[in-house]
Design an enzyme around this catalytic site. Structure first.
Site: not given
Ligand code: BGC
Length: 534
Positions: A203, A245
């Site tokens: 993440d 991500e």
């Molecule tokens: C996740 C979100 C989250 C954020 C903070 C992201 O990019 O996909 O759902 O709110 O990270 O953890």
């Protein structure tokens, strides 16, 4: 499962789901791991290869689990560690792999580390977080949760200092300049990999490190740590993957693949809104442009592509003009907007129009990258704008038309959908029984894709059909060639093929051999997947 190859992820089909919203086995209104385990047959029937579970760790849920209070446990609402182990075992028995979220950047403010850190400057945990006496440092870092957070700094009364957070104030950022933090998060990774999971969706990785004078994203020190994490995983757990991500331009995502020594996979964020732009403008231009700007990635890497996920449909990677246009087209009601995005599901975005839904899915399954399907989109679930934040796209899976949608025997903690998308109109059971349903159309497309290495990992070659409403491209892998045609338009259109193609092709979706004329008339929003066989 595709194969036992260490490169299994390159042609896998992913399915993202929220355990909380999938199936409630113990009648408390909240989905849980035993519930998910019961539904594995369904996922096998759909024909996906790898599940991505949204966070299931103990959490005060200020960000629906992305605010973790304990990295080494399961939130009791979702079950026990034994339930988790049973689930992993059952998934693997069915040939399904499982990845989970690894939230590196921040913890919950309820995490004992943060509690200790704020309580005393002398605590060894103080330096786990990023503190400052002023809120003026790192002024070039943008705010991500624009609708709610006025600053990336929040004053902590108890600590007597400001702390740094890129997301909600309840999610303090960890300090990756501290070797103890770096080490701690390797241990977290170990813990779950030893439980047998197949990897992580990591993440929010661009934000690990802060440096004055930079925008605090994608810094070289951040890449250094991610490479260390990868080496650690490769050493102890070969065949497990890291999915990145990073909501960034393709040029800025490229370094996250390193020389094939950082992430195995990365989301292609900028492609996603351009699929919607192309569908609405009925021209191929935006899609072609973004793919032309997408640099090649190492042989052992793969893009991950998606139409929707658990967040708002992000418009961070488009220009201001394009963003306004997207909001105008796809978010006519102000409640649909969130931060720099649109908090709606796929079916409502595409007017619940079957032809558009199939066309969008056909693009998803034939463009380069491993596709991710967001739970519920395979049956065309809708959203609930009355729920706050992103909750409206995370409502319970609708299994049947009964009052609790077959999700639970009690009232679900998150309300079910109503109106056009209510369980009596949209549910798994009805669609399983109806061979003409969206579910079956998608399932068939997945089956066909699974049998075609070219669609899984082939290279992409555009052809010019002499008509901007038609996406005409070829996917090639070894000897296999598949020609893909999409009519983006709501009107019939002609595609000119020119020479160079065989006289006959096999239509992969109907499994019929058919002649290939030099001009093809495509019906509104029709698509074809044609195997070019000599
Ligand atoms: C996740 C979100 C989250 C954020 C903070 C992201 O990019 O996909 O759902 O709110 O990270 O953890």
């Amino acid at each position: 499962m595709t194969t036992n190859s260490p490169l299994w992820y390159k042609d896998a089909i992913f399915y993202e789901l929220h355990v909380r919203a999938f199936y409630d086995s113990n009648a408390d209104g909240i989905g849980d791991l035993p519930g998910l385990t019961e539904k594995l047959d369904y996922l096998q029937t759909l024909g996906v290869n790898c599940l991505w579970l949204l966070p299931i760790y103990p959490s005060p849920r200020k960000d629906d689990g992305y605010d973790i209070a304990d990295y080494y446990n399961i939130d009791p609402a979702y079950g026990t560690m034994q339930d988790f182990e049973n689930f992993i075992h059952a998934a693997h028995q069915r040939g399904l792999r499982v990845i989970m979220d690894l939230v590196l950047n921040h913890t919950s403010d309820q995490h004992p580390w943060f509690q200790a850190a704020r309580a005393s400057k002398d605590s060894p945990y103080r330096d786990y977080y990023v503190w400052s006496d002023t809120d003026q440092k790192y002024a070039d870092a943008r705010i991500i949760f624009l609708d709610t957070e006025p600053s990336n700094w929040t004053w902590d009364e108890q600590a007597g200092q400001y702390y740094w957070h890129r997301f909600y104030a309840s999610q303090p950022d960890l300090n990756y300049d501290n070797p103890a933090v770096r080490q701690e998060m390797l241990r977290v990774a170990d813990f779950w990999l030893q439980k047998g999971i197949d990897g992580f969706r990591a993440d929010a990785v661009p934000y690990l490190i802060e440096r004055e004078g930079s925008n605090c994203e994608n810094l070289p020190e951040t890449h250094d740590y991610l490479k260390q994490l990868r080496a650690h995983i490769d050493e102890g757990y070969p065949g497990r993957i890291l999915l990145c991500e990073a909501n960034q331009s393709p040029q800025d995502v490229r370094p996250y693949f390193g020389e094939g020594d950082e992430f195995h996979m990365g989301f292609h964020f900028p492609l996603m809104p351009r699929i919607y732009m192309s569908l609405q403008k009925e021209t191929i231009r935006d899609l072609q442009e973004i793919l032309a700007q997408t640099p090649p990635i190492p042989e052992n890497c793969q893009w991950c592509i998606f139409l929707r996920n658990h967040d708002e449909l992000t418009l961070e990677m488009v220009t201001e003009e394009e963003r306004q246009w997207m909001w105008q087209q796809y978010a006519p009601d102000p409640r649909m907007k969130l931060n720099l995005g649109i908090r709606r599901r796929l079916a409502p975005l595409l007017q619940n129009d079957r032809a558009r839904l199939e066309l969008a899915n056909s693009l998803l399954l034939t463009l380069p990258g491993a596709p991710i399907i967001y739970y519920g989109d395979e049956i065309g679930m809708g959203d609930n704008l009355l729920l706050p934040d992103r909750d409206g796209v995370r409502t319970p899976m609708q299994w049947d038309s009964s009052p609790q949608a077959g999700f639970s025997t009690t009232t679900p903690a998150t309300p079910l959908l109503t109106g056009d998308y209510a369980p009596e109109r949209v549910n798994v059971q009805d669609q399983l029984q109806n061979p003409a349903s969206l579910f079956h159309a998608l399932r068939h497309m997945l089956q066909v894709r699974q049998q075609s290495p070219a669609l899984g990992q082939g290279s992409l070659h555009w052809h010019n059909p002499g008509n901007p409403a038609i996406a005409l491209y070829e996917r090639r892998h070894l000897q296999e060639r598949v020609l893909i045609l999409h009519n983006l338009s709501g009107l019939a259109q002609v595609a000119s093929l020119g020479g160079g193609f065989p006289a006959h092709v096999r239509n992969l979706l109907t499994d019929q051999t058919q002649p290939l004329p030099t001009e093809i008339l495509l019906q509104p929003r029709q698509f074809l997947w044609l195997a070019l066989e000599d």
